[in-house]
Design a protein around this motif. Structure first.
Motif, PDB file in Angstrom:
ATOM      1  N   GLU A 195       0.834  -1.210   0.000  1.00 48.94           N
ATOM      2  CA  GLU A 195       0.000   0.000   0.000  1.00 48.94           C
ATOM      3  C   GLU A 195       0.864   1.253   0.000  1.00 48.94           C
ATOM      4  OE1 GLU A 195      -2.544  -0.441   3.356  1.00 48.94           O
ATOM      5  OE2 GLU A 195      -3.592  -2.177   2.512  1.00 48.94           O
ATOM      6  N   GLY A 196       2.055   1.147   0.587  1.00 44.15           N
ATOM      7  CA  GLY A 196       2.968   2.281   0.631  1.00 44.15           C
ATOM      8  C   GLY A 196       3.468   2.709  -0.736  1.00 44.15           C
ATOM      9  N   ILE A 197       3.471   1.794  -1.711  1.00 47.90           N
ATOM     10  CA  ILE A 197       3.912   2.145  -3.070  1.00 47.90           C
ATOM     11  C   ILE A 197       2.719   2.266  -4.026  1.00 47.90           C
ATOM     12  CG2 ILE A 197       6.190   1.120  -2.757  1.00 47.90           C
ATOM     13  CD1 ILE A 197       5.232  -1.269  -4.431  1.00 47.90           C
ATOM     14  N   GLY A 198       1.495   2.278  -3.456  1.00 47.34           N
ATOM     15  CA  GLY A 198       0.312   2.505  -4.280  1.00 47.34           C
ATOM     16  C   GLY A 198      -0.262   1.265  -4.929  1.00 47.34           C
ATOM     17  N   ALA A 199       0.221   0.079  -4.559  1.00 48.59           N
ATOM     18  CA  ALA A 199      -0.335  -1.149  -5.119  1.00 48.59           C
ATOM     19  C   ALA A 199      -1.691  -1.434  -4.473  1.00 48.59           C
ATOM     20  CB  ALA A 199       0.610  -2.320  -4.885  1.00 48.59           C
ATOM     21  N   GLN A 200      -2.611  -2.014  -5.245  1.00 47.35           N
ATOM     22  CA  GLN A 200      -3.962  -2.287  -4.768  1.00 47.35           C
ATOM     23  C   GLN A 200      -4.214  -3.794  -4.734  1.00 47.35           C
ATOM     24  OE1 GLN A 200      -6.945   0.551  -6.632  1.00 47.35           O
ATOM     25  NE2 GLN A 200      -5.145   0.993  -7.895  1.00 47.35           N
ATOM     26  N   GLU A 201      -4.750  -4.261  -3.589  1.00 50.50           N
ATOM     27  CA  GLU A 201      -4.973  -5.701  -3.429  1.00 50.50           C
ATOM     28  C   GLU A 201      -6.313  -6.112  -4.030  1.00 50.50           C
ATOM     29  OE1 GLU A 201      -4.774  -9.213  -0.009  1.00 50.50           O
ATOM     30  OE2 GLU A 201      -4.879  -7.110   0.592  1.00 50.50           O
ATOM     31  N   MET A 202      -6.325  -7.290  -4.653  1.00 52.59           N
ATOM     32  CA  MET A 202      -7.544  -7.886  -5.185  1.00 52.59           C
ATOM     33  C   MET A 202      -7.400  -9.405  -5.090  1.00 52.59           C
ATOM     34  SD  MET A 202      -7.163  -7.621  -9.326  1.00 52.59           S
ATOM     35  CE  MET A 202      -8.115  -9.133  -9.533  1.00 52.59           C
ATOM     36  N   MET A 203      -8.318 -10.136  -5.664  1.00 48.54           N
ATOM     37  CA  MET A 203      -8.239 -11.585  -5.662  1.00 48.54           C
ATOM     38  C   MET A 203      -8.730 -12.122  -7.000  1.00 48.54           C
ATOM     39  SD  MET A 203      -7.328 -14.317  -4.075  1.00 48.54           S
ATOM     40  CE  MET A 203      -7.120 -13.767  -2.371  1.00 48.54           C
ATOM     41  N   ALA A 204      -7.904 -12.933  -7.645  1.00 51.95           N
ATOM     42  CA  ALA A 204      -8.257 -13.554  -8.920  1.00 51.95           C
ATOM     43  C   ALA A 204      -8.576 -15.026  -8.676  1.00 51.95           C
ATOM     44  CB  ALA A 204      -7.096 -13.413  -9.910  1.00 51.95           C
ATOM     45  N   PRO A 205      -9.285 -15.681  -9.600  1.00 53.93           N
ATOM     46  CA  PRO A 205      -9.577 -17.103  -9.435  1.00 53.93           C
ATOM     47  C   PRO A 205      -8.302 -17.943  -9.447  1.00 53.93           C
ATOM     48  CG  PRO A 205     -10.961 -16.123 -11.150  1.00 53.93           C
ATOM     49  CD  PRO A 205      -9.900 -15.120 -10.822  1.00 53.93           C
ATOM     50  N   VAL A 206      -8.324 -19.015  -8.675  1.00 54.81           N
ATOM     51  CA  VAL A 206      -7.206 -19.964  -8.714  1.00 54.81           C
ATOM     52  C   VAL A 206      -7.157 -20.656 -10.070  1.00 54.81           C
ATOM     53  CG1 VAL A 206      -6.339 -22.121  -7.747  1.00 54.81           C
ATOM     54  CG2 VAL A 206      -7.152 -20.317  -6.218  1.00 54.81           C
ATOM     55  N   LEU A 207      -8.332 -21.005 -10.605  1.00 52.96           N
ATOM     56  CA  LEU A 207      -8.411 -21.669 -11.908  1.00 52.96           C
ATOM     57  C   LEU A 207      -8.250 -20.652 -13.034  1.00 52.96           C
ATOM     58  CD1 LEU A 207     -11.410 -24.156 -11.454  1.00 52.96           C
ATOM     59  CD2 LEU A 207      -9.010 -24.748 -11.753  1.00 52.96           C
TER      60      LEU A 207
END
Length: 253
Positions: free
Chosen positions: A60-72
């Motif tokens: 977060e300190g470098i502006g990256a945003q967390e999300m979640m993609a499918p495993v498949l």
């Protein structure tokens, strides 16, 4: 503590080769479910969550945003990138009831690229860095070394999208610096090492290697600051052309 589920062991398990594997088993942190598959018990999971908190703070300190993609991941995306066959037998492939092929993601370049290619419509939306903390899979021929070489493992993977090469390099350096801070905050002495990109591709790759008496990789390094994985290390010897007088001279190098 009297109710903590932490079944400790007095003796070293015969299956454990590395000190880290032996200690994790004896301290009641992990248990083997099958070859290369481990359950994280409460103490281990508590530790993992603390590490994830450090990672999220730095991302977060470098502006990256967390999300979640499918495993498949659909096989079509892997065919489109050319990695369905190139990745090799380590790619875990499955088919659903309709016969459609999928990959259990060892990494998610295809998924993230497919996601953003129809969403980011202007250079003004760039650069953009997305990341996730998720289980990954690789069909190891001989899974060993405990968590060091498992068939299912937790990975933080980030993907940046830039409009220019200069912007891409800036994102790369930000990630590299964040990784160094993560290692430092976790109390790990890790060297940034020139590495082989492998199936990931690209022309620049640096991995952070923690120096240890036992592990699964070797590196070469010197006090000048250069360090490289043995698979990626290269040297260049200058050969002087022309006749010489045949005498040896001792020089300082």
């Amino acid at each position: 503590m009297s109710r903590l589920y932490a079944p400790t062991l007095k003796e070293d398990p015969a299956e454990a080769e590395l000190a880290s594997h032996r200690l994790l088993l004896r301290a009641g942190m992990i248990r083997k479910t099958a070859a290369g598959l481990y359950s994280y018990l409460p103490l281990a999971w508590r530790s993992i969550r603390k590490i994830e908190a450090v990672i999220r703070d730095e991302m977060e300190g470098i502006g990256a945003q967390e999300m979640m993609a499918p495993v498949l991941t659909p096989a079509e995306l892997w065919h489109e990138s050319g990695r369905w066959d190139a990745y090799g037998p380590e790619l875990m492939r499955i088919a659903d009831r309709h016969g459609r092929e999928f990959a259990l993601g060892p990494t998610h370049e295809e998924t993230f690229t497919d996601l953003v290619k129809n969403e980011l419509r202007s250079y003004k939306q760039l650069p953009c860095t997305l990341y996730q903390i998720q289980d990954k899979f690789r069909d190891e021929m001989r899974p060993r070394f405990g968590l060091m070489r498992g068939r299912e493992f937790i990975m933080k993977d980030a993907y940046s999208f830039s409009a220019t090469q200069e912007s891409l390099q800036e994102c790369y350096e930000q990630e590299k610096a964040a990784y160094a801070r993560i290692a430092e905050r976790c109390g790990i002495y890790a060297l940034p090492v020139v590495a082989d990109s492998g199936q990931i591709g690209g022309d620049t790759s640096v991995e952070f290697m923690a120096l240890a008496d036992s592990g699964e990789a070797e590196l070469v390094w010197c006090d000048c600051g250069f360090a490289a994985d043995v698979e990626a290390a290269a040297t260049r010897v200058a050969v002087t052309e022309g006749p010489g007088d045949g005498t040896l001279t001792k020089v300082h190098t």
